[in-house]
Scaffold this motif. Structure first.
Motif, PDB file in Angstrom:
ATOM      1  N   UNK A 145      -8.283 -13.383   6.796  1.00 24.47           N
ATOM      2  CA  UNK A 145      -7.277 -12.774   5.801  1.00 24.47           C
ATOM      3  C   UNK A 145      -6.023 -12.399   6.388  1.00 24.47           C
ATOM      4  N   UNK A 146      -4.827 -12.620   6.148  1.00 21.44           N
ATOM      5  CA  UNK A 146      -3.629 -11.876   6.778  1.00 21.44           C
ATOM      6  C   UNK A 146      -3.951 -10.305   6.703  1.00 21.44           C
ATOM      7  N   UNK A 147      -3.703  -9.787   7.694  1.00 18.86           N
ATOM      8  CA  UNK A 147      -4.253  -8.432   8.143  1.00 18.86           C
ATOM      9  C   UNK A 147      -3.373  -7.379   7.060  1.00 18.86           C
ATOM     10  N   UNK A 159       6.052  -7.175   4.487  1.00 23.63           N
ATOM     11  CA  UNK A 159       4.611  -7.075   3.958  1.00 23.63           C
ATOM     12  C   UNK A 159       5.032  -6.923   2.521  1.00 23.63           C
ATOM     13  N   UNK A 160       5.331  -7.688   1.676  1.00 24.02           N
ATOM     14  CA  UNK A 160       5.433  -7.710   0.213  1.00 24.02           C
ATOM     15  C   UNK A 160       4.271  -7.781  -0.463  1.00 24.02           C
ATOM     16  N   UNK A 204     -12.556 -12.064   8.026  1.00 21.86           N
ATOM     17  CA  UNK A 204     -12.099 -11.219   9.252  1.00 21.86           C
ATOM     18  C   UNK A 204     -10.385 -11.030   9.030  1.00 21.86           C
ATOM     19  N   UNK A 205     -10.147  -9.850   9.543  1.00 22.50           N
ATOM     20  CA  UNK A 205      -8.575  -9.637   9.461  1.00 22.50           C
ATOM     21  C   UNK A 205      -7.759 -10.377  10.313  1.00 22.50           C
ATOM     22  N   UNK A 206      -6.731 -11.070  10.107  1.00 21.51           N
ATOM     23  CA  UNK A 206      -5.979 -11.853  11.037  1.00 21.51           C
ATOM     24  C   UNK A 206      -4.655 -11.352  11.373  1.00 21.51           C
ATOM     25  N   UNK A 211      -5.688  -7.644   4.000  1.00 18.12           N
ATOM     26  CA  UNK A 211      -6.720  -7.147   4.190  1.00 18.12           C
ATOM     27  C   UNK A 211      -6.825  -5.755   4.269  1.00 18.12           C
ATOM     28  N   UNK A 212      -5.914  -4.985   4.782  1.00 20.25           N
ATOM     29  CA  UNK A 212      -5.717  -3.746   4.802  1.00 20.25           C
ATOM     30  C   UNK A 212      -5.450  -3.122   3.299  1.00 20.25           C
ATOM     31  N   UNK A 213      -4.689  -3.771   2.563  1.00 21.44           N
ATOM     32  CA  UNK A 213      -4.021  -3.128   1.227  1.00 21.44           C
ATOM     33  C   UNK A 213      -4.988  -3.598   0.089  1.00 21.44           C
TER      34      UNK A 213
END
Length: 453
Positions: free
Chosen positions: A161-163, A334-335, A184-186, A166-168
Motif C-alpha cells: 500500500x502506498x505509504x 498526498x491528496x 506492507x507500506x510501499x 498506509x499511514x493515514x
C-alpha cells in the motif's frame, strides 16, 4: 411504478450475465503494449509470468461480450445488483431542474466498485492453480477487494500500500487483514527496490507506480504467484462494465437516458465500468450523452499529461503502454483521494480521449469535499474521496442547468463510501485542507525519463 422512487432496483434474476468488451467497437485500434526489454509489441507469452492465460486472452479479445462465469456470479450476488438512486434531495438543495442519478457501488463487501474485477481475477488465477496473488493499493479499496476475493477461493494475498495512505488510513490495514491479506507500506523493506528508496528518504510518501514495482517483482520471482491489477488494463475495465450494464436496465425502467455522464477517473476502471456500455449505445445512435472524465487537479493525467508510451510502474518492469502519462517518476501530492494518484491513465480511456469520444476536466480537492458535504447532508451517504470528484462535476452541471433552465439527466457513479476516510473529512472540517498547486516544471522533470518512442 418507479416514478417517485428514490432508488431503482433490479432483482438477481435481472443481473447482467456478460461483460461488455469495447475493443471491437473502437473506430480506430489501440496501440499495442510493448515489451520493456525489446520495445517490440508484447505477446501473450510476455504476460504469462504475471497473469493467467484466461485474463491475457480477455486483455486481447475481440469478442464484444464475454460470459461471466457462474462461480463469479454467485459471489457477485452477495451485493449485486447494486442500486441506482435518484438524488432528489440534492436536486432540491441545488434548486436545479436537472435530474441527478447515481449508481452506488459502496454496497460491496469492500465498500467500493473494486470487487467487480477482484473476484473474477482471483477466480481465473484459482482455476489455473495459482496459490497467491500480489498487488498494490492506494486508498486501500483495491487491496481490501482483492483480499476479500482471495478469501473466497482459498488463496493468499500480499499487498503493497502506498505509504502516505498506509499511514493515514490505519483501518484499511485492519480490513485487509480481516480478509486474510498480508500488508506492507510501499516503499517497503521487503524488496530491493523499496529498500533503495527508503535509503534516500525514510519517510517516502510512495506512489502507485512504486507499489506496482514491488508487487510485480514479488510475483515474478515466485512461480506459484501471479500479480493482479485493480485498474488500467483492458480486462479490468471490462469486468467493471457490469456497473453500466445494470445502470442501462435501471434507467430504462424509468424511461430515462442520460444527457451527461460524469465519472471520477484515476486509473480508469470506475469510469470505464459506468461509461463504456453507454458509449456503446451512443455509437449505435440510441442516445447522445456527453461523457466526461473527472480527475484531481493534483494528478491531472488526461488534462495535463502527454499521450505516449510509458511504463506502468516506477521501476520500469512492466510492459510499456500508450497512455496519457505524467511520467512514471511522478510522485503526486498526498491528496486524500489516494485511489486517483496514479501517473498514467488506462490506455483505453486515453485512446477514447484522443479520439474525442470523451471529455476530461480536473477539480481541486477542496471543491470536491464541499460537494461531498452537500451530498452527505442531503443523500445521507458519506462518499469516499475519489467519487467526490464526480459529485463536484455533477453539481457544476446541475447548477449550469439552474442558470439555463435545461432539464438535463445527469448520471454518475458513487464508486464507494467514505467510512474509512473520516480523517480526510476531519481535515476538511477543521479548515486544514489545501489544494495542491501542481507546477508544469514538476511534470516536465518526471517526463525526462519517459522513453521517446
Amino acid at each position: 411504478m418507479f416514478e417517485n422512487d428514490n432508488k431503482i432496483l433490479l432483482t438477481e434474476d435481472e443481473m447482467p450475465t456478460q461483460w461488455y468488451n469495447i475493443l471491437p467497437d473502437l473506430p480506430e485500434p489501440m496501440a499495442p503494449p510493448l515489451h520493456p526489454g525489446t520495445m517490440q509489441p508484447a505477446t501473450a507469452e510476455d504476460f504469462a509470468p504475471l497473469f493467467p492465460m484466461a485474463l491475457i486472452e480477455q486483455e486481447m479479445s475481440q469478442e464484444r461480450f464475454i460470459d461471466i462465469p457462474g462461480e463469479v456470479l454467485d459471489v457477485y450476488k452477495l451485493w449485486r445488483p447494486s442500486p441506482l438512486f435518484r438524488a432528489r434531495r440534492l436536486e432540491k438543495l441545488l434548486d436545479t431542474p436537472a435530474k441527478i442519478y447515481y449508481k452506488y457501488e459502496g454496497v460491496s463487501p469492500a465498500g467500493s466498485h473494486k470487487p467487480n474485477t477482484a473476484v473474477p481475477q482471483a477466480y481465473y488465477n484459482y482455476k489455473e492453480g495459482i496459490k497467491k496473488l500480489t498487488t498494490e493499493t492506494g486508498a486501500g479499496q483495491w487491496g481490501t477487494s482483492l483480499a476479500f476475493a482471495c478469501s473466497q477461493f482459498g488463496m493468499e494475498c500480499e499487498i503493497w500500500q502506498v505509504a502516505a495512505s498506509y499511514r493515514s488510513k490505519p483501518y484499511r490495514k485492519t480490513m485487509m487483514e480481516i480478509y486474510g491479506g498480508i500488508l506492507h507500506p510501499s516503499p517497503s523493506d521487503r524488496t530491493e527496490y523499496g529498500r533503495s528508496l527508503l535509503a534516500e528518504d525514510p519517510n517516502h510518501p510512495g506512489s502507485l507506480g512504486i507499489a506496482i514495482s514491488e508487487a510485480v517483482g514479488e510475483a515474478a520471482a515466485n512461480p506459484e504467484a501471479r500479480y493482479a491489477l485493480g485498474s488500467v488494463l483492458n480486462h479490468v475495465l471490462m469486468h467493471q462494465t457490469i456497473i453500466g450494464e445494470e445502470a442501462l436496465l435501471q434507467l430504462a425502467k424509468v424511461g430515462e437516458t442520460p444527457d451527461v455522464l460524469v465519472g471520477c477517473t484515476g486509473g480508469g476502471s470506475n469510469f470505464g465500468g459506468l461509461a463504456f456500455p453507454f458509449l456503446r449505445e451512443k455509437m449505435a445512435g440510441k442516445m447522445n450523452p456527453t461523457i466526461r472524465c473527472v480527475e484531481p487537479s493534483a494528478c491531472p493525467t488526461l488534462t495535463l499529461g502527454e499521450f505516449r508510451y510509458d511504463f506502468g510502474d516506477t521501476a520500469g518492469m512492466t510492459p510499456l503502454m500508450k497512455m496519457h502519462t505524467l511520467g512514471h517518476d511522478f510522485i503526486p501530492d498526498t491528496i486524500h483521494a489516494g485511489g486517483l494518484r496514479y501517473h498514467g491513465m488506462a490506455p483505453l480511456v486515453s485512446h477514447l480521449y484522443e479520439l474525442g469520444m470523451v471529455e476530461a476536466i480536473n477539480i481541486p480537492q477542496t471543491e470536491c469535499f464541499e460537494g461531498a458535504l452537500k451530498f452527505a447532508r442531503t443523500e445521507g451517504i458519506v462518499p469516499a474521496p475519489e467519487p467526490t470528484h464526480a459529485i463536484a462535476a455533477a453539481i457544476r452541471e446541475a447548477l449550469a442547468c439552474k442558470e439555463s433552465g435545461e432539464e438535463k439527466v445527469i448520471l454518475t457513479a458513487l464508486c464507494g463510501h467514505g467510512h474509512l476516510d473520516l480523517a480526510a473529512y476531519e481535515n476538511f472540517l477543521a479548515g486544514q485542507m489545501v489544494d495542491a498547486d501542481l507546477e508544469q516544471s514538476v511534470i516536465d522533470k518526471s517526463m525526462e525519463t519517459v522513453p521517446n518512442l
